[in-house]
Write a protein that holds these residues in place. Structure first.
Motif, PDB file in Angstrom:
ATOM      1  N   TRP A   1      36.704 -30.475 -49.917  1.00 43.92           N
ATOM      2  CA  TRP A   1      36.860 -31.273 -48.714  1.00 43.92           C
ATOM      3  C   TRP A   1      36.749 -30.429 -47.462  1.00 43.92           C
ATOM      4  O   TRP A   1      36.221 -30.845 -46.466  1.00 43.92           O
ATOM      5  CB  TRP A   1      38.207 -32.019 -48.715  1.00 43.92           C
ATOM      6  N   LYS A   2      37.241 -29.201 -47.540  1.00 42.13           N
ATOM      7  CA  LYS A   2      37.208 -28.319 -46.365  1.00 42.13           C
ATOM      8  C   LYS A   2      35.769 -27.966 -46.022  1.00 42.13           C
ATOM      9  O   LYS A   2      35.391 -27.896 -44.871  1.00 42.13           O
ATOM     10  CB  LYS A   2      38.002 -27.050 -46.674  1.00 42.13           C
TER      11      LYS A   2
ATOM     12  N   GLU B   1      34.177 -30.805 -44.107  1.00 43.33           N
ATOM     13  CA  GLU B   1      34.638 -30.965 -42.719  1.00 43.33           C
ATOM     14  C   GLU B   1      34.056 -29.885 -41.830  1.00 43.33           C
ATOM     15  O   GLU B   1      33.643 -30.144 -40.725  1.00 43.33           O
ATOM     16  CB  GLU B   1      36.164 -30.913 -42.663  1.00 43.33           C
ATOM     17  N   LYS B   2      34.060 -28.670 -42.339  1.00 37.81           N
ATOM     18  CA  LYS B   2      33.563 -27.562 -41.533  1.00 37.81           C
ATOM     19  C   LYS B   2      32.097 -27.820 -41.170  1.00 37.81           C
ATOM     20  O   LYS B   2      31.683 -27.599 -40.060  1.00 37.81           O
ATOM     21  CB  LYS B   2      33.680 -26.257 -42.327  1.00 37.81           C
TER      22      LYS B   2
ATOM     23  N   HIS C   1      31.776 -30.650 -38.383  1.00 42.42           N
ATOM     24  CA  HIS C   1      32.106 -30.396 -36.986  1.00 42.42           C
ATOM     25  C   HIS C   1      31.593 -29.063 -36.498  1.00 42.42           C
ATOM     26  O   HIS C   1      32.063 -28.560 -35.507  1.00 42.42           O
ATOM     27  CB  HIS C   1      33.612 -30.461 -36.809  1.00 42.42           C
TER      28      HIS C   1
ATOM     29  N   TRP D   1      30.759 -28.415 -32.911  1.00 40.02           N
ATOM     30  CA  TRP D   1      31.781 -28.391 -31.880  1.00 40.02           C
ATOM     31  C   TRP D   1      32.243 -26.978 -31.584  1.00 40.02           C
ATOM     32  O   TRP D   1      33.033 -26.757 -30.692  1.00 40.02           O
ATOM     33  CB  TRP D   1      33.009 -29.195 -32.327  1.00 40.02           C
ATOM     34  N   LYS D   2      31.766 -26.024 -32.364  1.00 40.23           N
ATOM     35  CA  LYS D   2      32.319 -24.675 -32.250  1.00 40.23           C
ATOM     36  C   LYS D   2      32.147 -24.108 -30.846  1.00 40.23           C
ATOM     37  O   LYS D   2      32.947 -23.354 -30.369  1.00 40.23           O
ATOM     38  CB  LYS D   2      31.655 -23.765 -33.268  1.00 40.23           C
TER      39      LYS D   2
ATOM     40  N   LYS E   1      32.633 -25.475 -28.200  1.00 45.27           N
ATOM     41  CA  LYS E   1      33.586 -26.009 -27.223  1.00 45.27           C
ATOM     42  C   LYS E   1      34.641 -24.964 -26.853  1.00 45.27           C
ATOM     43  O   LYS E   1      35.127 -24.918 -25.750  1.00 45.27           O
ATOM     44  CB  LYS E   1      34.276 -27.239 -27.829  1.00 45.27           C
ATOM     45  N   ARG E   2      34.977 -24.132 -27.857  1.00 44.19           N
ATOM     46  CA  ARG E   2      36.049 -23.173 -27.621  1.00 44.19           C
ATOM     47  C   ARG E   2      35.652 -22.145 -26.585  1.00 44.19           C
ATOM     48  O   ARG E   2      36.458 -21.692 -25.801  1.00 44.19           O
ATOM     49  CB  ARG E   2      36.349 -22.458 -28.922  1.00 44.19           C
TER      50      ARG E   2
ATOM     51  N   ARG F   1      33.532 -22.451 -24.183  1.00 48.10           N
ATOM     52  CA  ARG F   1      32.858 -22.971 -22.996  1.00 48.10           C
ATOM     53  C   ARG F   1      33.525 -22.435 -21.736  1.00 48.10           C
ATOM     54  O   ARG F   1      34.704 -22.148 -21.701  1.00 48.10           O
ATOM     55  CB  ARG F   1      32.890 -24.501 -22.993  1.00 48.10           C
TER      56      ARG F   1
ATOM     57  N   LEU G   1      43.301 -27.722 -15.866  1.00 49.46           N
ATOM     58  CA  LEU G   1      42.085 -27.637 -16.683  1.00 49.46           C
ATOM     59  C   LEU G   1      42.307 -26.761 -17.898  1.00 49.46           C
ATOM     60  O   LEU G   1      41.923 -27.095 -19.002  1.00 49.46           O
ATOM     61  CB  LEU G   1      40.927 -27.072 -15.845  1.00 49.46           C
TER      62      LEU G   1
ATOM     63  N   LEU H   1      49.802 -28.789 -19.727  1.00 46.66           N
ATOM     64  CA  LEU H   1      48.723 -28.937 -20.703  1.00 46.66           C
ATOM     65  C   LEU H   1      47.458 -29.373 -19.987  1.00 46.66           C
ATOM     66  O   LEU H   1      47.532 -29.984 -18.925  1.00 46.66           O
ATOM     67  CB  LEU H   1      49.107 -30.005 -21.730  1.00 46.66           C
ATOM     68  N   PRO H   2      46.301 -29.086 -20.553  1.00 50.20           N
ATOM     69  CA  PRO H   2      45.060 -29.551 -19.924  1.00 50.20           C
ATOM     70  C   PRO H   2      45.067 -31.058 -19.785  1.00 50.20           C
ATOM     71  O   PRO H   2      45.431 -31.775 -20.711  1.00 50.20           O
ATOM     72  CB  PRO H   2      43.974 -29.090 -20.894  1.00 50.20           C
TER      73      PRO H   2
END
Lengths: 117, 713
Positions: free
Chosen positions: A20-21, A24-25, A28, A31-32, A34-35, A37, A56, A74-75
């Motif tokens: 399952w992991k 999922e990896k 997504h 999306w990597k 995004k961290r 950015r 932000l 928090l953002p």
């Protein structure tokens, strides 16, 4: 030695990830980015006092970050910069309805964006 | 009733039910007021065993039950940010506590509920007390308590602590939780009925008891409601938590001892909670779970683009806001601000006026303390003098035992009471007023930058302010610092602050003979030393200085009852902890004096007094000064015969060196003990050694510098 893993050859010896992991990896993976950015914003220490802002990002170290998160910095959260202490001292802000005092070093790592009313 | 149940009743009647309660909540929500009202004068202040966290406890009897109440320090969450949070968390899940009362500020629901949601994850018997309801009503905010109880499925009680309203109801709810082992939903109607029944004898309770009731509420037997609909996170987080829970439950026999629910452990694993990770240290058993948690964490962080703390905290605040939307309505959008409080706030944090006011407050505190202290001290001296005359007239002057016990023991006691307590109590009172009114965080705010140069942060100014009165509670007050490093540095700096005893020496010697100018010079030198020691420690002690993160509350009118009771509790702490040591030492020194064992000591100290350029006899006085700093002056005067005679005994330069050394050389013995208690004996001795070294160094420099310069003139 036969490589029994089903990962790429780069990861020889790495344990096999459960099914399952793996899915999922893969799902997504796009999306990597995004961290890493770039966040465009102003430092909390540089913006004028007495105005409303939106947080932000909070770019501090792990420990203080956790503390700030628990206190609600928090953002996406509304923050009012109340005042800045003399001699480049701490910043007083209003978050989640009450006043917080944040040391200058931490405050300089909080990026905000002006909120137009 | 059958014969068997009658016997059981008899036992229950004789044995009181004991309920252990802990009060948990943010700082300044009114926890202390509730605690004060419940415990009154029974409250004691101490430390958690082996930890430098303040522990306040007290007790009372109510409705045939005995309540032990512990007031936990103000905390905002149950993480590992400070020792206070760690200690509180461990205590809450331990078997020493039966019921937690979570005190919430009704005007600040959002932030206060963060702690509440953490407590819910611990699945402990919980009562939620929403305080400051009077202000809530004043601001035209409406809270739906019935809905709150429906949502939380736990008792939610409105409280106005300053008026005493609702406080006893908390205890009634506690009794009910204790008796039934599960929260009683919609208590309003059923609660009244139960309350009536509880007011009768125990016999009535027995008739509705469940079969497993043995008078003990254990956390295991408590049926915590299912609150997953309000506590659950987003799907991507929940699936991972569920997997971790399954893995953790496989080791149930190991984790049972810690009393942490599996879900709590799973969430903390994701958050990389240092204390919880310690439970998973066994690599053979848990490396898989740890790796899994790390992978999950990385996935979540990649998915959301934020770190795990932000993710989890955001989820919790999301849930909090969902609850608030259902229960809170605000009628009017704007509420009239209190202009006076606003102006006061502005003034006390102003770039110029703020510091002026701080200086005035410090000066004023000192002044009032001295005024009152001198008055009371003088009275006490007179009374003791009369007593002494009386005792000596009965037993005669030559009686050794009288001298030891009366002069040494009783003299020590009166000297301590006269010398310290009369200054310390008014000082405590003023500090409590400053604390309760909300001023002290403003002082931290103003002083933070300066404190950074000393290696610590703004909060350290508070114990330092306390130190002007007495170093003993001030060093204990360093508990408010979050990390060991901060505590160590602030304790060392606080011990260098001239306390009231030191001030009597400086004023009495320098102020009287050399004028205020030199008093100020000495103060400047003292603060320079504080600065230097701060810098040294900053470099020596590993780690970086933590930044200030502090909630600053609105000013409010100080509560008289709270102030008086807190002052009393602090005085009690001081009396029972330090006085015994002082008395014993006083007796010891008196014995040395009587049996003329002081001559050899004088000879040993000769090189030191020579180095400092002081008359040889002062060596002994400085030794006495370790016990009580003002003794240095008192003994000097005693020796000289009178105060005026000091002028002939010592040169001005010698007076300066003497005062300097008294100010710097070592914390008084009671302070050393407190430092040791709050850090460890090794550090306490290191600090004492450092200060002795500094005092000798500076005293010597001043002395020989003077000799050098005067040889040129």
């Amino acid at each position: 030695m036969i490589n029994l893993t089903n990962n790429s050859t780069k990861r020889i010896g790495k344990k096999m990830s459960p099914p399952w992991k793996h899915k999922e990896k893969h799902k997504h993976k796009h999306w990597k980015h995004k961290r890493n950015r770039k966040i465009r914003g102003n430092r909390l220490t540089e913006v004028p006092s007495g105005k409303r802002y939106k947080v932000l990002s909070v770019g501090t170290q792990f420990g203080p970050k956790r503390r700030l998160c628990h206190l609600g910095v928090l953002p996406g959260v509304d923050i009012i910069k109340k005042r800045s202490a003399p001699m480049r001292g701490p910043i007083e802000v209003v978050v989640k309805g009450s006043s917080l005092v944040i040391g200058r070093g931490l405050a300089s790592k909080i990026l905000v964006r002006a909120k137009d009313e | 009733m059958s014969k068997k149940s009658k016997e059981k009743n008899k036992n229950l009647n004789n044995k009181e039910n004991v309920i252990n309660i802990a009060l948990a909540g943010n700082a300044n929500v009114g926890k202390s007021v509730i605690f004060n009202q419940l415990t009154g004068l029974t409250q004691t202040i101490g430390n958690w065993p082996g930890k430098t966290v303040e522990r306040k406890e007290g007790h009372l009897n109510f409705l045939n039950h005995h309540f032990n109440i512990v007031d936990l320090p103000g905390i905002y969450s149950l993480s590992t940010y400070s020792l206070e949070e760690i200690v509180s968390r461990e205590y809450i899940v331990s078997n020493d506590v039966d019921i937690i009362i979570n005190v919430i500020d009704g005007t600040n629901l959002e932030r206060n509920l963060f702690l509440t949601f953490q407590l819910l994850e611990l699945r402990v018997p919980l009562i939620i007390a929403i305080n400051q309801m009077d202000i809530v009503r004043k601001r035209k905010i409406k809270l739906d308590f019935k809905k709150l109880e429906e949502i939380f499925k736990l008792p939610v009680i409105p409280v106005v602590a300053v008026h005493g309203k609702g406080v006893h109801q908390l205890l009634e709810e506690a009794i009910e939780l204790f008796t039934y082992h599960h929260p009683h939903p919609h208590y309003t109607e059923a609660g009244k009925e139960i309350h009536e029944r509880l007011s009768h004898e125990f016999q009535t309770i027995e008739s509705v008891q469940k079969s497993n009731f043995e008078g003990l509420l254990s956390k295991k037997s408590f049926q915590f409601p299912d609150l997953s609909n309000i506590t659950k996170f987003g799907k991507e987080v929940e699936t991972k938590i569920r997997i971790l829970i399954k893995k953790i439950n496989k080791h149930e026999d190991y984790f049972e001892q810690f009393n942490y629910p599996s879900r709590f452990l799973a969430i903390k694993l994701l958050e990389k909670d240092e204390e919880i990770l310690k439970l998973f240290e066994d690599r053979d058993k848990f490396s898989k779970i740890l790796d899994l948690a790390a992978d999950f964490r990385e996935e979540l962080e990649d998915y959301h683009g934020e770190d795990i703390n932000t993710i989890i905290s955001s989820e919790i605040y999301n849930n909090i806001n969902k609850v608030i939307d259902q229960v809170m309505t605000v009628k009017k959008r704007e509420f009239r601000k209190n202009i006076f409080i606003d102006k006061l706030d502005h003034l006390t944090t102003h770039s110029i006026f703020g510091y002026v006011i701080l200086g005035l407050i410090l000066f004023g505190t000192y002044y009032i303390t001295f005024l009152v202290g001198n008055l009371l001290g003088g009275l006490l001296d007179e009374v003791f003098g009369m007593w002494s005359e009386g005792i000596y007239s009965i037993y005669g002057e030559g009686n050794v035992w009288v001298k030891i016990l009366w002069d040494g023991g009783m003299g020590g006691l009166v000297g301590s009471v006269g010398g310290v307590l009369v200054y310390v109590v008014p000082f405590f009172l003023i500090i409590e007023i400053l604390q309760d009114s909300g001023y002290l965080p403003r002082a931290s705010y103003l002083m933070d930058k300066i404190m950074h140069t000393l290696g610590t942060h703004g909060k350290a100014i508070i114990p330092m302010i306390l130190g002007f009165g007495c170093n003993v509670p001030a060093c204990a007050g360093c508990r408010i610092m979050e990390t060991e490093r901060e505590k160590k540095i602030s304790i060392a700096l606080t011990s260098l602050i001239p306390c009231a005893a030191v001030m009597t020496v400086v004023l009495g010697l320098i102020g009287r003979f050399l004028g205020m100018f030199w008093v100020v010079v000495l103060f400047v030198i003292n603060f320079a030393v504080v600065f230097i020691v701060g810098r040294i420690l900053n470099k020596l002690i590993p780690g970086k200085c933590t930044e200030l993160i502090m909630e600053m509350h609105e000013y409010r009118k100080p509560n008289t009852s709270v102030i008086l009771k807190q002052t009393w509790a602090r005085t009690k702490e001081f009396v029972f902890k330090s006085l015994p040591i002082i008395i014993i030492l006083g007796v010891l020194l008196e014995i040395l004096f009587i049996f003329n064992l002081l001559e050899p000591i004088n000879m040993i100290l000769a090189p030191i007094t020579k180095w400092l350029g002081l008359p040889a006899i002062t060596g002994i006085f400085l030794i006495y000064g370790i016990l009580r700093k003002e003794l240095t002056l008192a003994l000097l005067v005693n020796f000289a015969g009178s105060i005026v005679a000091l002028n002939w005994l010592m040169e001005p330069i010698q007076m300066i060196v003497f005062s300097l050394v008294t100010m710097l050389y070592v914390p008084c013995f009671a302070t050393i003990v407190i430092i040791a208690r709050n850090t460890n004996w090794k550090y306490a001795l290191k600090i004492s050694g450092l200060e002795i070294g500094l005092a000798l160094l500076i005293g010597g420099i001043v002395n020989w510098g003077f000799v050098l310069i005067s040889s040129f003139i």
